[in-house]
Design an enzyme around this catalytic site. Sequence first.
Site, PDB file in Angstrom:
ATOM      1  N   HIS A  66       0.826  -1.213   0.000  1.00  0.00           N
ATOM      2  CA  HIS A  66       0.000   0.000   0.000  1.00  0.00           C
ATOM      3  C   HIS A  66       0.860   1.262   0.000  1.00  0.00           C
ATOM      4  O   HIS A  66       0.785   2.098  -0.890  1.00  0.00           O
ATOM      5  CB  HIS A  66      -0.889   0.036   1.247  1.00  0.00           C
ATOM      6  CG  HIS A  66      -1.787  -1.144   1.416  1.00  0.00           C
ATOM      7  ND1 HIS A  66      -2.870  -1.364   0.606  1.00  0.00           N
ATOM      8  CD2 HIS A  66      -1.780  -2.161   2.320  1.00  0.00           C
ATOM      9  CE1 HIS A  66      -3.505  -2.464   1.005  1.00  0.00           C
ATOM     10  NE2 HIS A  66      -2.851  -2.969   2.036  1.00  0.00           N
TER      11      HIS A  66
HETATM   12  C1  BDR Z   1      -3.020   1.065   5.224  1.00  0.00           C
HETATM   13  O1  BDR Z   1      -3.277   0.627   6.548  1.00  0.00           O
HETATM   14  C2  BDR Z   1      -2.086   0.272   7.192  1.00  0.00           C
HETATM   15  O2  BDR Z   1      -2.256  -0.896   7.916  1.00  0.00           O
HETATM   16  C3  BDR Z   1      -1.035   0.172   6.130  1.00  0.00           C
HETATM   17  O3  BDR Z   1       0.223   0.539   6.651  1.00  0.00           O
HETATM   18  C4  BDR Z   1      -1.520   1.132   5.080  1.00  0.00           C
HETATM   19  O4  BDR Z   1      -1.088   2.443   5.366  1.00  0.00           O
HETATM   20  C5  BDR Z   1      -3.706   0.129   4.263  1.00  0.00           C
HETATM   21  O5  BDR Z   1      -5.074   0.156   4.469  1.00  0.00           O
END
Ligand code: BDR
Length: 316
Positions: A245
């Site tokens: 992500h």
């Molecule tokens: C986001 O949520 C966090 O757990 C990850 O680091 C990312 O920023 C994904 O939904």
Amino acid sequence: MRELPEMARETIVIDTDPGQDDAVALLLAFASQAELDLRAITTVAGNVPVAQTTANALRVRDLAGCDAVPVHRGAERPLVCALETAEFVCGPDGLAGSGLPAPRSAVAPGHAVDALIALLRAAPDDSVTLCPLGPLTNLAFAFRLAPEVLPKVRRIVLMGGAIGLGNITPAAEFNIHVDPHAAAIVFGCGRPIVMLGLGVTLKAIASHAQVAGLLATGNAASRCVHGMVTRPRPGGLGSDGHPMHDACVVAYLLWPELFAGRDCFLAVETGEGPLRGRTTIDWNGRLKRPANAHVVAEVEAEALFTRLFARLATLP
Ligand code: BDR
Ligand code: CA
């Protein structure tokens, strides 16, 4: 590495809650100093509490050997809601699989919000790119405390939100769900925003061959990333692999040609209940309202990971 003229480097601040994918984003930024002038890292509560996200930012900075970039500890909890964390995904310390030791270096003095405001005050207009990778609490505090710094922000390139289904609830992506009030402030701030939400980041998954290639390079950063992306991950998170992500944010700065999206109006649901943290995105322009974000929805994943892993190989 070839030196680029100073003007060609983009001045950035990374606001983060490491988290494995945050760690990869940080490593990519550390490995890309020819293009990115990383002025500070600010931490926030999110994947784990802020004491741990701060320790994790230091652990990652130690790995990259980039002590000159200050790490400032930020908000303990969201603006209004109680803090919700994600140890069930990231592990008890937020960096399961990384194999990283405890921090060797120290946090910089001063709260992250104060550091952010001071850095923006000292910057020319339209010159700083903010890269939030977690809940948007620090940015919201800064914009409310010192709205005069907003013109200094060139753009905000963030990970958060979803065009379709969420990941932490059916409606919401984690970062926006954790602090929806902060997200509403940031999306309403009037500066250019690029949103890399689940619509694109769930497509940012490396192939098995690419992941295996991380071990061929022999450097510690690549081994660390290999450990994180091969760790067991709970099911039901919207994909079978390990989506990168937050790394998409830094990759977007470096290689925008690998991504595609649209300018859209979007609204954040701040009410309690099942829709909390939902980003309603007017992808087809039905509401005829001015766009407040460029919403990215496509990525050339294979090329992304080829370039990303090649960059990681340049680190210690
Ligand atoms: C986001 O949520 C966090 O757990 C990850 O680091 C990312 O920023 C994904 O939904
Ligand atoms: Ca994150």
